[in-house]
Every structure is written in C-alpha cells, then in structure tokens.
Design a protein around this motif. Structure first.
Motif, PDB file in Angstrom:
ATOM      1  N   ARG A 249       0.857  -1.203   0.000  1.00  0.00           N
ATOM      2  CA  ARG A 249       0.000   0.000   0.000  1.00  0.00           C
ATOM      3  C   ARG A 249       0.883   1.240   0.000  1.00  0.00           C
ATOM      4  N   GLY A 250       0.401   2.276  -0.666  1.00  0.00           N
ATOM      5  CA  GLY A 250       1.115   3.548  -0.697  1.00  0.00           C
ATOM      6  C   GLY A 250       0.228   4.606  -1.321  1.00  0.00           C
ATOM      7  N   THR A 251       0.829   5.745  -1.623  1.00  0.00           N
ATOM      8  CA  THR A 251       0.086   6.834  -2.254  1.00  0.00           C
ATOM      9  C   THR A 251       0.940   7.488  -3.332  1.00  0.00           C
ATOM     10  N   MET A 252       0.259   8.189  -4.212  1.00  0.00           N
ATOM     11  CA  MET A 252       0.911   9.024  -5.221  1.00  0.00           C
ATOM     12  C   MET A 252       0.148  10.331  -5.313  1.00  0.00           C
ATOM     13  N   ARG A 253       0.871  11.374  -5.603  1.00  0.00           N
ATOM     14  CA  ARG A 253       0.271  12.675  -5.927  1.00  0.00           C
ATOM     15  C   ARG A 253       1.226  13.359  -6.871  1.00  0.00           C
ATOM     16  N   GLY A 254       0.761  14.395  -7.537  1.00  0.00           N
ATOM     17  CA  GLY A 254       1.664  15.005  -8.496  1.00  0.00           C
ATOM     18  C   GLY A 254       1.253  16.388  -8.925  1.00  0.00           C
ATOM     19  N   THR A 255       2.083  16.918  -9.802  1.00  0.00           N
ATOM     20  CA  THR A 255       1.851  18.221 -10.407  1.00  0.00           C
ATOM     21  C   THR A 255       2.304  18.157 -11.855  1.00  0.00           C
ATOM     22  N   PHE A 256       1.468  18.661 -12.744  1.00  0.00           N
ATOM     23  CA  PHE A 256       1.868  18.852 -14.130  1.00  0.00           C
ATOM     24  C   PHE A 256       2.206  20.322 -14.312  1.00  0.00           C
ATOM     25  N   PHE A 257       3.318  20.575 -14.963  1.00  0.00           N
ATOM     26  CA  PHE A 257       3.734  21.937 -15.269  1.00  0.00           C
ATOM     27  C   PHE A 257       3.295  22.226 -16.696  1.00  0.00           C
ATOM     28  N   CYS A 258       2.534  23.309 -16.865  1.00  0.00           N
ATOM     29  CA  CYS A 258       1.876  23.590 -18.133  1.00  0.00           C
ATOM     30  C   CYS A 258       2.191  25.009 -18.591  1.00  0.00           C
ATOM     31  N   MET A 259       1.917  25.262 -19.881  1.00  0.00           N
ATOM     32  CA  MET A 259       2.201  26.575 -20.463  1.00  0.00           C
ATOM     33  C   MET A 259       1.098  26.906 -21.463  1.00  0.00           C
ATOM     34  N   THR A 260       0.570  28.133 -21.366  1.00  0.00           N
ATOM     35  CA  THR A 260      -0.411  28.568 -22.364  1.00  0.00           C
ATOM     36  C   THR A 260       0.322  28.921 -23.650  1.00  0.00           C
ATOM     37  N   GLU A 261      -0.439  29.079 -24.725  1.00  0.00           N
ATOM     38  CA  GLU A 261       0.170  29.472 -25.997  1.00  0.00           C
ATOM     39  C   GLU A 261       0.793  30.867 -25.926  1.00  0.00           C
ATOM     40  N   GLN A 262       0.376  31.655 -24.931  1.00  0.00           N
ATOM     41  CA  GLN A 262       0.951  32.985 -24.721  1.00  0.00           C
ATOM     42  C   GLN A 262       2.136  32.943 -23.759  1.00  0.00           C
ATOM     43  N   ALA A 263       2.628  31.730 -23.481  1.00  0.00           N
ATOM     44  CA  ALA A 263       3.806  31.493 -22.631  1.00  0.00           C
ATOM     45  C   ALA A 263       3.589  31.877 -21.167  1.00  0.00           C
ATOM     46  N   HIS A 264       2.361  31.701 -20.688  1.00  0.00           N
ATOM     47  CA  HIS A 264       2.071  31.898 -19.270  1.00  0.00           C
ATOM     48  C   HIS A 264       2.082  30.533 -18.580  1.00  0.00           C
ATOM     49  N   PRO A 265       2.987  30.333 -17.620  1.00  0.00           N
ATOM     50  CA  PRO A 265       3.058  29.038 -16.943  1.00  0.00           C
ATOM     51  C   PRO A 265       1.950  28.891 -15.902  1.00  0.00           C
ATOM     52  N   PHE A 266       1.532  27.654 -15.689  1.00  0.00           N
ATOM     53  CA  PHE A 266       0.612  27.340 -14.604  1.00  0.00           C
ATOM     54  C   PHE A 266       0.812  25.871 -14.225  1.00  0.00           C
ATOM     55  N   GLU A 267       0.310  25.503 -13.064  1.00  0.00           N
ATOM     56  CA  GLU A 267       0.430  24.133 -12.580  1.00  0.00           C
ATOM     57  C   GLU A 267      -0.942  23.482 -12.508  1.00  0.00           C
ATOM     58  N   ALA A 268      -0.972  22.170 -12.771  1.00  0.00           N
ATOM     59  CA  ALA A 268      -2.191  21.379 -12.638  1.00  0.00           C
ATOM     60  C   ALA A 268      -1.933  20.300 -11.602  1.00  0.00           C
ATOM     61  N   PRO A 269      -2.535  20.410 -10.431  1.00  0.00           N
ATOM     62  CA  PRO A 269      -2.300  19.401  -9.391  1.00  0.00           C
ATOM     63  C   PRO A 269      -3.013  18.092  -9.702  1.00  0.00           C
ATOM     64  N   VAL A 270      -2.379  17.004  -9.320  1.00  0.00           N
ATOM     65  CA  VAL A 270      -3.013  15.686  -9.370  1.00  0.00           C
ATOM     66  C   VAL A 270      -3.230  15.290  -7.915  1.00  0.00           C
ATOM     67  N   PRO A 271      -4.487  15.267  -7.458  1.00  0.00           N
ATOM     68  CA  PRO A 271      -4.743  14.948  -6.045  1.00  0.00           C
ATOM     69  C   PRO A 271      -4.198  13.570  -5.671  1.00  0.00           C
ATOM     70  N   GLU A 272      -3.860  13.421  -4.401  1.00  0.00           N
ATOM     71  CA  GLU A 272      -3.320  12.158  -3.924  1.00  0.00           C
ATOM     72  C   GLU A 272      -4.297  11.019  -4.171  1.00  0.00           C
ATOM     73  N   PHE A 273      -3.745   9.876  -4.621  1.00  0.00           N
ATOM     74  CA  PHE A 273      -4.541   8.677  -4.808  1.00  0.00           C
ATOM     75  C   PHE A 273      -3.809   7.502  -4.181  1.00  0.00           C
ATOM     76  N   VAL A 274      -4.578   6.439  -3.894  1.00  0.00           N
ATOM     77  CA  VAL A 274      -4.058   5.287  -3.158  1.00  0.00           C
ATOM     78  C   VAL A 274      -3.601   4.196  -4.112  1.00  0.00           C
ATOM     79  N   LEU A 275      -2.457   3.606  -3.778  1.00  0.00           N
ATOM     80  CA  LEU A 275      -1.963   2.401  -4.423  1.00  0.00           C
ATOM     81  C   LEU A 275      -2.162   1.295  -3.398  1.00  0.00           C
ATOM     82  N   ALA A 276      -3.009   0.308  -3.699  1.00  0.00           N
ATOM     83  CA  ALA A 276      -3.285  -0.740  -2.713  1.00  0.00           C
ATOM     84  C   ALA A 276      -3.423  -2.086  -3.405  1.00  0.00           C
ATOM     85  N   ARG A 277      -2.711  -3.056  -2.879  1.00  0.00           N
ATOM     86  CA  ARG A 277      -2.719  -4.407  -3.457  1.00  0.00           C
ATOM     87  C   ARG A 277      -4.111  -5.010  -3.459  1.00  0.00           C
TER      88      ARG A 277
END
Length: 124
Positions: A91-119
């Motif tokens: 058992r464990g967990t994962m969470r993450g962030t995607f780093f993104c860019m608009t076509e006008q070169a404005h950066p933003f982040e997209a969070p990936v909420p924590e999810f469970v890894l369970a056998r």
C-alpha cells in the motif's frame, strides 16, 4: 483575462503479474485523464510525482513530458495516458503536479490529487 486550468483524475490497478509476492516490490498501473477546463489552449510540458510507500519511503519523479508526449489541449479537450510504478509495500500513495504553459507562454500548474496504491484493490 484568460483562465488556464487543467483538471486531472486517476484510475489505479494493481498488477499482480508484475509484482514479486509475497514481499514485493508491488506494481501498480495508473491511468491519468487531463481535461482542459480553462478557456485557453495550453500544453502539458513536465511532471513531478511524489510516490510514498507505507513505510514512509518517498520517491520524487520529475521529467519532461508524460509517456514521451507534451499534449496541447484546447478548452474542453482531454488527454489520457497510462503508466506504472512499483513500491516496496502493498500500500502507498501518489500525488503530483503537471507543469503547463499557455500558448501565450504563461506558466501554470495542474495538481493531481493524492490517490491510493493498494494491493487489495482491483480498480480505484
């Protein structure tokens, strides 16, 4: 003013055939769906995953792209990909962030909420 936003959801599946029973490591597939819920076209450029097992061991995984791709999504479009990971405990967990860019070169982040890894879960 433009509003860049990606929302993410994840489905998880335990992979017994890729796991080493009974002591591990334990393998899990995950499928990520990224939906552009904003009002501008944008590109997913990079990722940062935090993978933590039940013993508290943490692994940070960073890199450009996801499965070799850097998708550009218009508002309302989505991108889905599958990957996998191994952890030392059933058992464990994962969470993450995607780093993104608009076509006008404005950066933003997209969070990936924590999810469970369970056998003991067939699909999450």
């Amino acid at each position: 003013m433009s509003r860049p936003e990606f929302r993410c959801k994840v489905r998880v599946q335990y992979l017994p055939e890729q796991s080493s029973l009974p002591d591990g490591p334990f393998a899990f597939a995950y499928t990520v769906t990224v939906l552009n819920t904003g009002d501008v076209r944008a590109q997913l450029v990079a990722r940062h995953w935090v993978v933590t097992d039940a013993a508290g061991h943490r692994e940070d995984v960073r890199g450009l792209a996801v499965v070799g791709q850097q998708p550009v999504l218009a508002p309302g479009e989505h991108f889905e990909y599958s990957s996998w990971t191994r952890i030392a405990t059933p058992r464990g967990t994962m969470r993450g962030t995607f780093f993104c860019m608009t076509e006008q070169a404005h950066p933003f982040e997209a969070p990936v909420p924590e999810f469970v890894l369970a056998r003991n879960q067939a699909l999450h």
